[in-house]
Scaffold this motif. Structure first.
Motif, PDB file in Angstrom:
ATOM      1  N   GLU A 119     -27.251  -0.909 -18.483  1.00  0.00           N
ATOM      2  CA  GLU A 119     -28.314  -0.578 -19.436  1.00  0.00           C
ATOM      3  C   GLU A 119     -29.624  -0.333 -18.700  1.00  0.00           C
ATOM      4  O   GLU A 119     -30.333   0.639 -18.950  1.00  0.00           O
ATOM      5  CB  GLU A 119     -28.515  -1.733 -20.422  1.00  0.00           C
ATOM      6  CG  GLU A 119     -27.368  -1.960 -21.370  1.00  0.00           C
ATOM      7  CD  GLU A 119     -27.604  -3.186 -22.237  1.00  0.00           C
ATOM      8  OE1 GLU A 119     -28.771  -3.632 -22.344  1.00  0.00           O
ATOM      9  OE2 GLU A 119     -26.637  -3.718 -22.797  1.00  0.00           O
ATOM     10  N   TYR A 144     -22.218  -7.005 -25.333  1.00  0.00           N
ATOM     11  CA  TYR A 144     -22.856  -5.692 -25.205  1.00  0.00           C
ATOM     12  C   TYR A 144     -24.219  -5.758 -25.888  1.00  0.00           C
ATOM     13  O   TYR A 144     -24.328  -5.520 -27.093  1.00  0.00           O
ATOM     14  CB  TYR A 144     -21.971  -4.621 -25.844  1.00  0.00           C
ATOM     15  CG  TYR A 144     -20.618  -4.476 -25.178  1.00  0.00           C
ATOM     16  CD1 TYR A 144     -20.518  -4.421 -23.791  1.00  0.00           C
ATOM     17  CD2 TYR A 144     -19.450  -4.386 -25.928  1.00  0.00           C
ATOM     18  CE1 TYR A 144     -19.295  -4.286 -23.171  1.00  0.00           C
ATOM     19  CE2 TYR A 144     -18.227  -4.248 -25.312  1.00  0.00           C
ATOM     20  CZ  TYR A 144     -18.147  -4.202 -23.932  1.00  0.00           C
ATOM     21  OH  TYR A 144     -16.929  -4.066 -23.338  1.00  0.00           O
ATOM     22  N   CYS A 198     -22.899   0.303 -21.354  1.00  0.00           N
ATOM     23  CA  CYS A 198     -22.703  -1.152 -21.237  1.00  0.00           C
ATOM     24  C   CYS A 198     -21.227  -1.501 -21.048  1.00  0.00           C
ATOM     25  O   CYS A 198     -20.896  -2.582 -20.570  1.00  0.00           O
ATOM     26  CB  CYS A 198     -23.269  -1.869 -22.446  1.00  0.00           C
ATOM     27  SG  CYS A 198     -22.689  -1.205 -23.995  1.00  0.00           S
ATOM     28  N   ARG A 199     -20.337  -0.574 -21.382  1.00  0.00           N
ATOM     29  CA  ARG A 199     -18.905  -0.887 -21.302  1.00  0.00           C
ATOM     30  C   ARG A 199     -18.307  -0.627 -19.927  1.00  0.00           C
ATOM     31  O   ARG A 199     -17.123  -0.856 -19.708  1.00  0.00           O
ATOM     32  CB  ARG A 199     -18.154  -0.112 -22.385  1.00  0.00           C
ATOM     33  CG  ARG A 199     -18.381  -0.708 -23.763  1.00  0.00           C
ATOM     34  CD  ARG A 199     -17.949   0.191 -24.887  1.00  0.00           C
ATOM     35  NE  ARG A 199     -17.924  -0.543 -26.148  1.00  0.00           N
ATOM     36  CZ  ARG A 199     -18.989  -0.766 -26.907  1.00  0.00           C
ATOM     37  NH1 ARG A 199     -20.174  -0.312 -26.537  1.00  0.00           N
ATOM     38  NH2 ARG A 199     -18.891  -1.461 -28.033  1.00  0.00           N
ATOM     39  N   MET A 252     -27.212  -4.030 -25.417  1.00  0.00           N
ATOM     40  CA  MET A 252     -27.979  -2.812 -25.735  1.00  0.00           C
ATOM     41  C   MET A 252     -29.427  -3.190 -26.016  1.00  0.00           C
ATOM     42  O   MET A 252     -30.019  -2.779 -27.021  1.00  0.00           O
ATOM     43  CB  MET A 252     -27.341  -2.068 -26.913  1.00  0.00           C
ATOM     44  CG  MET A 252     -25.968  -1.527 -26.560  1.00  0.00           C
ATOM     45  SD  MET A 252     -25.107  -0.818 -27.947  1.00  0.00           S
ATOM     46  CE  MET A 252     -23.655  -1.829 -28.031  1.00  0.00           C
ATOM     47  N   ARG A 296     -23.063  13.214 -25.264  1.00  0.00           N
ATOM     48  CA  ARG A 296     -23.828  12.385 -26.197  1.00  0.00           C
ATOM     49  C   ARG A 296     -25.317  12.505 -25.893  1.00  0.00           C
ATOM     50  O   ARG A 296     -25.684  12.735 -24.745  1.00  0.00           O
ATOM     51  CB  ARG A 296     -23.382  10.920 -26.098  1.00  0.00           C
ATOM     52  CG  ARG A 296     -22.071  10.648 -26.798  1.00  0.00           C
ATOM     53  CD  ARG A 296     -21.477   9.324 -26.371  1.00  0.00           C
ATOM     54  NE  ARG A 296     -20.341   8.967 -27.205  1.00  0.00           N
ATOM     55  CZ  ARG A 296     -19.147   9.549 -27.154  1.00  0.00           C
ATOM     56  NH1 ARG A 296     -18.934  10.545 -26.294  1.00  0.00           N
ATOM     57  NH2 ARG A 296     -18.180   9.187 -27.956  1.00  0.00           N
ATOM     58  N   GLN A 335     -27.624   7.863 -27.645  1.00  0.00           N
ATOM     59  CA  GLN A 335     -26.233   7.523 -28.002  1.00  0.00           C
ATOM     60  C   GLN A 335     -25.476   6.924 -26.817  1.00  0.00           C
ATOM     61  O   GLN A 335     -24.536   6.158 -27.000  1.00  0.00           O
ATOM     62  CB  GLN A 335     -25.491   8.781 -28.482  1.00  0.00           C
ATOM     63  CG  GLN A 335     -25.837   9.185 -29.900  1.00  0.00           C
ATOM     64  CD  GLN A 335     -25.144  10.479 -30.293  1.00  0.00           C
ATOM     65  OE1 GLN A 335     -24.938  11.356 -29.457  1.00  0.00           O
ATOM     66  NE2 GLN A 335     -24.803  10.595 -31.559  1.00  0.00           N
ATOM     67  N   ASN A 336     -25.933   7.260 -25.621  1.00  0.00           N
ATOM     68  CA  ASN A 336     -25.209   6.780 -24.439  1.00  0.00           C
ATOM     69  C   ASN A 336     -25.286   5.265 -24.249  1.00  0.00           C
ATOM     70  O   ASN A 336     -24.555   4.709 -23.439  1.00  0.00           O
ATOM     71  CB  ASN A 336     -25.731   7.476 -23.187  1.00  0.00           C
ATOM     72  CG  ASN A 336     -25.123   8.839 -23.028  1.00  0.00           C
ATOM     73  OD1 ASN A 336     -24.022   9.086 -23.517  1.00  0.00           O
ATOM     74  ND2 ASN A 336     -25.821   9.734 -22.385  1.00  0.00           N
ATOM     75  N   THR A 355     -24.279   3.048 -26.156  1.00  0.00           N
ATOM     76  CA  THR A 355     -23.026   2.393 -26.568  1.00  0.00           C
ATOM     77  C   THR A 355     -21.929   2.620 -25.532  1.00  0.00           C
ATOM     78  O   THR A 355     -20.867   2.036 -25.624  1.00  0.00           O
ATOM     79  CB  THR A 355     -22.549   2.947 -27.922  1.00  0.00           C
ATOM     80  OG1 THR A 355     -22.424   4.364 -27.796  1.00  0.00           O
ATOM     81  CG2 THR A 355     -23.523   2.618 -29.031  1.00  0.00           C
ATOM     82  N   VAL A 356     -22.191   3.472 -24.568  1.00  0.00           N
ATOM     83  CA  VAL A 356     -21.184   3.791 -23.558  1.00  0.00           C
ATOM     84  C   VAL A 356     -21.440   3.020 -22.262  1.00  0.00           C
ATOM     85  O   VAL A 356     -20.533   2.374 -21.728  1.00  0.00           O
ATOM     86  CB  VAL A 356     -21.156   5.311 -23.261  1.00  0.00           C
ATOM     87  CG1 VAL A 356     -20.174   5.623 -22.144  1.00  0.00           C
ATOM     88  CG2 VAL A 356     -20.799   6.086 -24.503  1.00  0.00           C
TER      89      VAL A 356
END
Lengths: 394, 312
Positions: A100, A175, A89-90, A177, A79, A83-84, A86-87
């Protein structure tokens, strides 16, 4: 007798004994193999414990991960940098902000981006609010693990008030972001400071009640005193960090030792304890929750109200980060959280490695401390180490 | 008590059925009421009053397609038989022909037997499921039951010695004439020992380890589902209310009407609730140690108190 760990009872030298336990003959009928997890109220997430019991006593504990099936680090390699968000934080659901921040900080270091002063303070405020929310959730979890459901209802309702603040500040409750490379996405909304101070006041009052009900409770003490004693000799060999280490009297806190963001401008001391058991760790976290409230108030007092909150950034759709590598770290609620990042000058990150404290706490430390415990204490012990399995299985 | 005719038997069975219905409904309603009180302490709204009824009905009308063996299915049947049997020999309303049930001389022994019977039946059923959580829950439950039955049994012995009878009806009769005649006043050590044992009987914290979701989910009923789970839920309401009525009769002067019964049983139940919301749970070994210390000592004291003071 409290369920003292067999290894700690035998003295300090046993704390560093990494030998595997003798295999037992399950067909003898003397032992029971019991799985706790992955679907179990006494497990902190997507993992399970393979327990071998002799009566009510655990004589063997093996941890199993592999239930998440995501592979965050690999996902990030496919990504773009933006784009990362969205990844990352999970990776730690109850406190995504640290991911983040560290991801942003690593990208900023490699790109040579300086963030504005207001963004520094907003990030500090955001991280401390996250710490508070995470600690409130943990206090509820620890109390619930010992069967007292009044405290979780109090702390989780107050965590919801903190999530309300996040919603105002970032537009999202979990999340966020919010922390992006170059700064943060927004300033504070009107009236936020007053509402944040109100939440801090009510939370502080509630913590006083929690202390009376949970910490001054004879049954809580009976359950948690002497449970999962971490020998101070284990701290470095096992990679124990954060409140788990500080509860043993080890004064380590990255916010003080290697200050980042605005922590060098805040007044606070490293809190340490002297009880290395589950009760000591709970007490440590209660005090750090109070410290977090104090730091949030200091942030609200001292942060600039005007000015930019985002540095000038290139077009994120065609953003290439120069080749290089870096390791950045921050003190999350469970200890040192680190991001190792390698870039090759392209639009994609070459490699990211996430160092979460849960990896050591939930596997090596858990497997060691569980041995000798009563089966009924295993949930309380696991929660007392404060672990998030997604961090293990990145 | 010998009944003269078949008609009398039918009357008695009809009256008992009515009592059973009222006590079960009362138990379900009180369960919802107590849950709402707990919710208020915890800062929640709580369940609607109809929720326990919905739970029971929903499960009762479900069917199962799997089998764990005959004994597994008989477990809940034994359990509810224990609950019904316990209620059958307790006079619910003092002086009422309709609500005196099958109370007779020596019914106190029968009641205590039935209180054990249901739990032992349940243990057999849960053991048949083959689930390790059930087996561990059974071991914990029976261990704790053995422990809290000691102070309770000592308290019962004390009041049997005090009143010189094994008839619950006679014990209630001896307490009439005002609150100063209640066992709670005349033999407070026995009441105290029994109330401490009562904390263990109710299954609330700090003595709910055998049903603990965190420590082992969910104990004996782990594998029970559908109508069998419905029977267990129904029994929890019935048996819970029945135990309260027994305690009210033995220690708090009984009741001469339903409003008095509801007030007294609710107050007795509140003791367990207040303790339950304020404490975590003991491990089973800690719980056993607790019951074998202070409550047992008070129970022994209550017998000495009867022998040295009340009957001297």
């Amino acid at each position: 007798m409290t369920s003292l760990n067999r290894h700690t009872l035998t003295g300090h030298s046993a704390a560093l004994d990494f030998s595997q336990p003798e295999p037992v003959d399950l067909s003898s009928g003397k032992y029971v193999k019991l799985w706790q997890g992955p679907q179990h109220p006494g497990i902190t997430g997507n993992m399970s414990l393979e327990l071998t019991l002799e009566g009510d006593t655990i004589i063997g504990c093996k941890t199993h991960v592999g239930y998440l099936h995501r592979g965050f680090e690999k996902l990030m390699e496919r990504r773009t940098f933006i784009q990362n968000f969205t990844v990352v934080c999970r990776i730690a659901v109850p406190e995504p902000t640290f991911n983040e921040y560290l991801y942003s900080h690593a990208v900023e270091e490699l790109s040579g981006i300086e963030i504005p002063d207001r963004a520094v303070w907003l990030r500090t405020l955001n991280l401390e609010l996250m710490r508070l929310a995470s600690f409130l959730m943990w206090i509820g979890g620890q109390s619930g693990a010992f069967g007292m459901y009044t405290v979780p209802n109090w702390t989780l309702s107050h965590r919801d008030f903190v999530l309300d603040l996040f919603e105002e500040m970032t537009g999202a409750r979990i999340y966020h972001m919010y922390i992006v490379p170059g700064g943060v996405r927004a300033g504070l909304p009107e009236g936020f400071e007053k509402r944040a101070r109100d939440v801090m006041d009510s939370t502080e009052k509630m913590l006083g009640q929690v202390e009376r009900v949970m910490f001054n409770n004879a049954v809580t003490k009976a359950r948690s005193r002497g449970l999962g004693i971490i020998d101070p000799e284990m701290i470095d060999p096992y990679g124990i960090v954060g409140p788990n280490a500080r509860a043993c009297g080890v004064a380590r806190d990255l916010r003080k030792d290697e200050p980042y963001l605005a922590y060098d401008q805040l007044d606070f001391d490293i809190i340490t304890g002297h009880d290395c058991d589950a009760y000591g760790r709970a007490w440590q976290r209660l005090q750090e929750t109070r410290q977090s409230i104090d730091l949030i108030r200091q942030c609200l007092d001292r942060m600039p109200v005007d000015g930019p909150f985002q540095a000038d950034m290139p077009n994120v759709l065609h953003w290439k980060v120069p080749a290089g590598e870096t390791y950045v770290k921050a003190e999350c609620t469970r200890g040192e959280y680190g991001y190792y990042m390698v870039t090759d000058g392209s639009e994609y990150v070459r490699r990211v490695h996430v160092r979460g404290p849960s990896y050591t706490h939930a596997i090596a430390v858990m497997e060691r401390l569980a041995v000798g415990c009563n089966i009924a204490d295993i949930a309380g012990l696991m929660v007392s180490l404060h672990t998030y399995p997604p961090e293990i299985e990145r | 008590m010998i009944y003269q005719s078949l008609g009398e038997w039918f009357d008695k069975i009809g009256n008992f059925s009515l009592t059973l219905l009222i006590v079960t409904v009362y138990g379900l309603l009180m369960g919802a009421f107590i849950e709402r009180i707990i919710a208020k302490v915890q800062g929640r709204i709580g369940i609607p009053y109809k929720q326990p009824f919905i739970n029971v009905l929903k499960n009762i009308f479900k069917r199962t397609a799997i089998s764990h063996g005959i004994m597994f299915y008989l477990g809940p049947v034994f359990r509810i038989a224990g609950g019904i049997g316990t209620l059958a020999f307790i006079p619910v309303i003092f002086g009422s022909e309709t609500f005196s049930n099958f109370s007779t001389a020596g019914d106190l022994f029968l009641v205590i037997y039935f209180m054990f019977f249901g739990q032992l039946g349940m243990a057999l059923g849960a053991g048949e499921s083959g689930h390790p959580y059930s087996a561990i829950g059974v071991a914990r439950g029976l261990s704790q039951m053995t422990a809290y039955e000691v102070p309770f049994a000592l308290a019962v012995v004390a009041i049997v010695l005090q009143y010189g009878t094994l008839s619950i009806n006679d014990i209630v009769a001896a307490q009439q004439g005002g609150w100063q005649h209640w066992t709670m006043v005349t033999n407070w050590p026995a009441t105290l020992a029994a109330m401490l044992a009562f904390l263990g009987m109710t299954g609330y914290s700090p003595f709910d380890i055998f049903l603990a979701p965190q420590e082992i989910p969910i104990g004996p009923p782990t594998e029970f589902h559908s109508a069998y789970l419905g029977l267990l839920q129904l029994n929890r309401a019935l048996f819970g209310a029945t135990k309260l009525i027994l305690f009210m009769n033995l220690f708090f002067g009984g009741a001469t009407g339903w409003p008095e019964l509801m007030l007294k049983t609710w107050l007795i139940y509140m003791v367990a609730i207040v303790v339950g919301v304020a404490f975590p749970r003991y491990r089973v070994d800690q719980g056993i140690r607790f019951f074998f210390k202070l409550p047992t000592l008070i129970g022994i004291m209550s017998i000495i108190y009867v022998q040295m003071v009340l009957t001297a």
